[in-house]
Design a protein around this motif. Sequence first.
Motif, mmCIF file in Angstrom:
data_model
loop_
_atom_site.group_PDB
_atom_site.id
_atom_site.type_symbol
_atom_site.label_atom_id
_atom_site.label_comp_id
_atom_site.label_asym_id
_atom_site.label_seq_id
_atom_site.Cartn_x
_atom_site.Cartn_y
_atom_site.Cartn_z
ATOM 1 N N LEU A 183 54.729 32.269 33.153
ATOM 2 C CA LEU A 183 53.422 31.985 32.565
ATOM 3 C C LEU A 183 53.514 30.862 31.541
ATOM 4 C CD1 LEU A 183 52.418 35.694 31.741
ATOM 5 C CD2 LEU A 183 52.016 34.468 33.891
ATOM 6 N N ASP A 184 52.386 30.206 31.321
ATOM 7 C CA ASP A 184 52.237 29.297 30.190
ATOM 8 C C ASP A 184 52.113 30.167 28.944
ATOM 9 O OD1 ASP A 184 51.169 27.629 28.145
ATOM 10 O OD2 ASP A 184 50.343 26.264 29.638
ATOM 11 N N ARG A 185 53.075 30.085 28.043
ATOM 12 C CA ARG A 185 53.074 31.021 26.915
ATOM 13 C C ARG A 185 51.998 30.699 25.885
ATOM 14 N NH1 ARG A 185 58.113 28.362 25.856
ATOM 15 N NH2 ARG A 185 58.254 27.356 23.796
ATOM 16 N N ARG A 186 51.304 29.575 26.022
ATOM 17 C CA ARG A 186 50.184 29.266 25.136
ATOM 18 C C ARG A 186 48.948 30.065 25.521
ATOM 19 N NH1 ARG A 186 50.531 22.895 26.319
ATOM 20 N NH2 ARG A 186 50.507 23.868 28.393
ATOM 21 N N THR A 187 48.784 30.317 26.825
ATOM 22 C CA THR A 187 47.526 30.880 27.322
ATOM 23 C C THR A 187 47.691 32.120 28.184
ATOM 24 O OG1 THR A 187 47.597 29.506 29.311
ATOM 25 C CG2 THR A 187 46.520 28.576 27.347
ATOM 26 N N GLY A 188 48.904 32.364 28.710
ATOM 27 C CA GLY A 188 49.116 33.455 29.648
ATOM 28 C C GLY A 188 48.753 33.104 31.073
ATOM 29 N N GLU A 189 48.324 31.864 31.321
ATOM 30 C CA GLU A 189 47.975 31.454 32.673
ATOM 31 C C GLU A 189 49.254 31.222 33.486
ATOM 32 O OE1 GLU A 189 44.869 31.324 34.078
ATOM 33 O OE2 GLU A 189 44.456 32.399 32.206
ATOM 34 N N PRO A 190 49.191 31.471 34.803
ATOM 35 C CA PRO A 190 50.407 31.362 35.613
ATOM 36 C C PRO A 190 50.871 29.925 35.812
ATOM 37 C CG PRO A 190 48.510 31.923 36.981
ATOM 38 C CD PRO A 190 48.051 32.005 35.560
ATOM 39 N N ILE A 191 52.167 29.721 35.732
ATOM 40 C CA ILE A 191 52.796 28.471 36.157
ATOM 41 C C ILE A 191 53.174 28.591 37.628
ATOM 42 C CG2 ILE A 191 54.794 26.955 35.828
ATOM 43 C CD1 ILE A 191 54.772 27.756 32.880
ATOM 44 N N LEU A 192 53.827 29.701 38.001
ATOM 45 C CA LEU A 192 54.015 30.039 39.403
ATOM 46 C C LEU A 192 52.859 30.934 39.830
ATOM 47 C CD1 LEU A 192 57.856 30.771 39.554
ATOM 48 C CD2 LEU A 192 56.656 28.665 40.183
ATOM 49 N N PRO A 193 52.324 30.724 41.042
ATOM 50 C CA PRO A 193 51.083 31.408 41.432
ATOM 51 C C PRO A 193 51.182 32.931 41.400
ATOM 52 C CG PRO A 193 51.605 29.627 42.952
ATOM 53 C CD PRO A 193 52.803 29.780 42.059
ATOM 54 N N ILE A 194 50.057 33.547 41.046
ATOM 55 C CA ILE A 194 49.893 34.999 41.095
ATOM 56 C C ILE A 194 48.761 35.301 42.081
ATOM 57 C CG2 ILE A 194 49.264 37.079 39.802
ATOM 58 C CD1 ILE A 194 50.363 35.724 37.293
ATOM 59 N N THR A 195 49.015 36.220 42.979
ATOM 60 C CA THR A 195 47.989 36.623 43.939
ATOM 61 C C THR A 195 47.701 38.107 43.792
ATOM 62 O OG1 THR A 195 49.689 36.991 45.637
ATOM 63 C CG2 THR A 195 48.596 34.843 45.612
ATOM 64 N N GLU A 196 46.495 38.502 44.146
ATOM 65 C CA GLU A 196 46.123 39.915 44.182
ATOM 66 C C GLU A 196 46.242 40.412 45.623
ATOM 67 O OE1 GLU A 196 45.136 42.144 41.835
ATOM 68 O OE2 GLU A 196 45.378 40.766 40.139
ATOM 69 N N GLU A 197 47.045 41.461 45.816
ATOM 70 C CA GLU A 197 47.268 41.991 47.151
ATOM 71 C C GLU A 197 46.649 43.375 47.277
ATOM 72 O OE1 GLU A 197 51.442 41.966 47.877
ATOM 73 O OE2 GLU A 197 51.546 39.771 48.038
ATOM 74 N N PRO A 198 46.132 43.731 48.477
ATOM 75 C CA PRO A 198 45.565 45.073 48.660
ATOM 76 C C PRO A 198 46.595 46.148 48.333
ATOM 77 C CG PRO A 198 45.049 43.657 50.530
ATOM 78 C CD PRO A 198 46.041 42.905 49.685
ATOM 79 N N ALA A 199 46.136 47.217 47.698
ATOM 80 C CA ALA A 199 47.027 48.305 47.293
ATOM 81 C C ALA A 199 46.541 49.608 47.932
ATOM 82 C CB ALA A 199 47.046 48.439 45.774
ATOM 83 N N PRO A 200 47.453 50.560 48.162
ATOM 84 C CA PRO A 200 47.056 51.823 48.785
ATOM 85 C C PRO A 200 46.059 52.605 47.940
ATOM 86 C CG PRO A 200 49.444 51.577 48.787
ATOM 87 C CD PRO A 200 48.899 50.501 47.900
ATOM 88 N N GLY A 201 45.214 53.374 48.593
ATOM 89 C CA GLY A 201 44.343 54.320 47.912
ATOM 90 C C GLY A 201 44.914 55.717 48.031
ATOM 91 N N GLY A 202 44.028 56.716 47.937
ATOM 92 C CA GLY A 202 44.467 58.093 48.144
ATOM 93 C C GLY A 202 44.851 58.837 46.896
ATOM 94 N N ALA A 203 44.291 58.450 45.736
ATOM 95 C CA ALA A 203 44.554 59.209 44.507
ATOM 96 C C ALA A 203 43.896 60.580 44.589
ATOM 97 C CB ALA A 203 44.042 58.441 43.301
ATOM 98 N N ILE A 204 44.302 61.483 43.705
ATOM 99 C CA ILE A 204 43.655 62.805 43.652
ATOM 100 C C ILE A 204 42.176 62.624 43.313
ATOM 101 C CG2 ILE A 204 45.757 64.050 43.067
ATOM 102 C CD1 ILE A 204 44.937 63.903 40.132
ATOM 103 N N PRO A 205 41.309 63.591 43.650
ATOM 104 C CA PRO A 205 39.865 63.408 43.472
ATOM 105 C C PRO A 205 39.436 63.046 42.057
ATOM 106 C CG PRO A 205 40.302 65.342 44.833
ATOM 107 C CD PRO A 205 41.627 64.859 44.332
ATOM 108 N N GLU A 206 40.156 63.546 41.040
ATOM 109 C CA GLU A 206 39.760 63.271 39.666
ATOM 110 C C GLU A 206 40.118 61.858 39.217
ATOM 111 O OE1 GLU A 206 41.861 67.370 39.436
ATOM 112 O OE2 GLU A 206 41.780 65.673 40.836
ATOM 113 N N ASP A 207 40.945 61.174 39.995
ATOM 114 C CA ASP A 207 41.467 59.883 39.576
ATOM 115 C C ASP A 207 41.032 58.812 40.565
ATOM 116 O OD1 ASP A 207 42.917 58.024 38.080
ATOM 117 O OD2 ASP A 207 44.726 59.252 38.005
#
Length: 780
Positions: free
Chosen positions: A495-519
């Motif tokens: 990251l750029d330590r001045r701003t927290g913005e990525p120097i090397l790319p960051i992507t959002e990837e799909p993640a599993p679901g299936g948490a317990i009903p309360e969560d």
Amino acid sequence: MAIKITAVIFTLIGLALAIGGGQLLMLGGSAYYLICGLAFVLTAILLFLRKRVALHVYAGIVVVSLIWAIWEVGLDWWQLGPRGGVVIVLGIWLLTPWIRRPLGFQSPSGIRYGASAVPLAISVVISVAVAILSMFFDPYDQSGDLPTQAVAAAPALGGNVPNGDWHQYGRTPFGQRYSPLDQIKVDNVANLKEVWRYQTGDVKRPDDVGETTYQVTPLKIGDSLYVCTPHNLAIALDATTGKEKWKFDANSGMNPDRQHQTCRGVSYYKDQAAAPGSACAERVYLPTSDARLIALDAANGQVCPSFADKGTLHLEAGMKFDPAGYYYSTSPPAIAGNKIIIGGAVNDNYSTQEQSGVIRAYDVNTGQLVWNWDSGNPSQIQPLQPGQTYTTNSPNSWSVFSVDEDMGLVYIPLGNQVPDQLGMNRSENVEKYSSSIVALDLNTGADKWVRQFVHHDLWDMDVPAQPVLLNITKPDNSVVPALVGPTKQGDIYVLDRRTGEPILPITEEPAPGGAIPEDRTAPTQPTSALSFKPDRLKEHDMWGVTMFDQMVCRIWFHQYKYDGRYTPPSLQGSIIYPGNFGTFNWGSVAVDPERQVMFGMPTYLAFTSKLVPRADVPAKGQGEKGSEQGLNRNDGAPYGVYMGPFLGPLNIPCQAPPWGYVAGADLRTGKVAYKHRNGTVHDMTPLPLPFKVGVPGIGGPMITKGGIAFLGAAVDNYLRAYDLTNGEELWEARLPAGGQSTPMTYAVEDGRQFVVMVAGGHGSIGTKPGDYVIAYALPR
């Protein structure tokens, strides 16, 4: 008689494989074990009947097993062995005269001839040949070279530390674990010899908690080394001879409710305004396991009474709930801008009413509170007024901070709110700051930016490692002040330590679901372009010493819930991979700021996580309490959780090795240059076997301008040196105890470069305890 006993053994093996294999097949797993089991039973029947065809049937078992094994795992010896070991050994037994003669025939002249076993002999020979061939292949090894040319001729190292010293946990406030010393090089490191050894006298006690560990990195200032010990002794040594100068005992006592009994290091400060040689002009600050911070005179170990309350700062101040043993600091605080900045560890998953994770800055000379930043109430940065308290159970920071004093920022790696595996009722602030790195204003405590690495963390994926600061030269020759953040889930964020913005790319990837009903679960999770995240586990990744425990692990694999990385905890029980042990942990990575490359030790161990309804959690005092393994009580929450490594019936990992690597990556491009198995099973088995399986470890690396990376950490008791360019192992030294700390290096008055390693063992991973500080150098 031999043939009857053999037939009985084959029957038992066949029934075990058939029953287990049938269960595995019904779970959607491999049909091999059922087929093999039935073939074993058929072979046993034919042996009872003394039919020569039994040998041909078993030859079929050997051939099918070989084809199946290669189809599943290729030429990986460590996975072929468990699949074929029992099969080949029994095949060799069937080739002996004791089996072949009873199955043969007698000639008219009365001579007894053994049954023909040519097909079986050929199949066994081919299988053994394949096994030998596989020893020369490593499908998991990645070879390559890091850039050798310096990108930055005069790199920013952070702070004003003489080349021959090591003033902070990561040597400088930048936490690079890099030394500009170059006396020890690739072509002479093999000549390193032990020059002195010191024992602290602080040894593991019968009443110690399980997580009693030596994780300290010594500091070297002038002609002295400063270390701390698990039971909070502070010790000064002569850096040249290793002789003790002074020792201070904090008398922090024992408390069975502490989750950790450790000290990663002390902090050093020199008061520029004080007269040279005056009392406490130079100080060592010692954090203790009973939530104190003690200021000591670096010259003699005497308490500095002008700091805080007669030399002691009491960290439990401002906590609404303060159960003894639940809060303490295990890591050295950061010192910058005349402030000492400290966080604290809380006991994971003991209770919902634990101390706050507040970060506090005190005047380094007086101990007066300057500011406080609480992730549960981040706008309240002014010191609390009498009667006010910090947010209960807010995300904490138990690891090491980094500081860019010129930029006026301190970088904090944050954990999550306990219970770690339950995300219900978390506040908006908790959701924003947990499992992140936050940059705080050094003077005011105000947060300047935050970068979260796990959304709605249900896996204890707190950011465990000290962020590493360096300046990165981009392809257009522009220079960006950077921060490198290693994570448990395997991603390395740049990251750029001045701003927290990525120097090397960051992507959002799909993640599993299936948490317990309360969560709930987050629909996506971030991933860095530079990542050591493991591939998704498959059934054929399950492992064992034999085909039997491997089959059991396959069955368990299908019985757990598992949908890849970020599978949520469940009542059924979930596989969490990487586990909360982390791909990277507090040992962080080491960075060469000239070549702008990193060296690290990615570790791969799957864990399991099973939620337990409150009604089924045993009452307190029945031998169950919160811990990193076993039942975590989570008092006050609707569920407890059983968690721990995913181990097989023989108490070894259910997943196949390698479990640990050494690796090098280019921080400018994000490319991984090499990954090599690291460590042997020398200290994991009853026999001292030298097999280089690639074992897990915890601890950190250190690198030098001489192009050497030093690393202990692995669960075999060795300190090793590697060529930073290609990861090749160049030297090793046997340690008298587990080396789960980070080595450091310095120069002494006569110009020699020393490398120092602390060897004391680690309670959680079961390495040998000890109390050793050992120095190595080249011969004069």
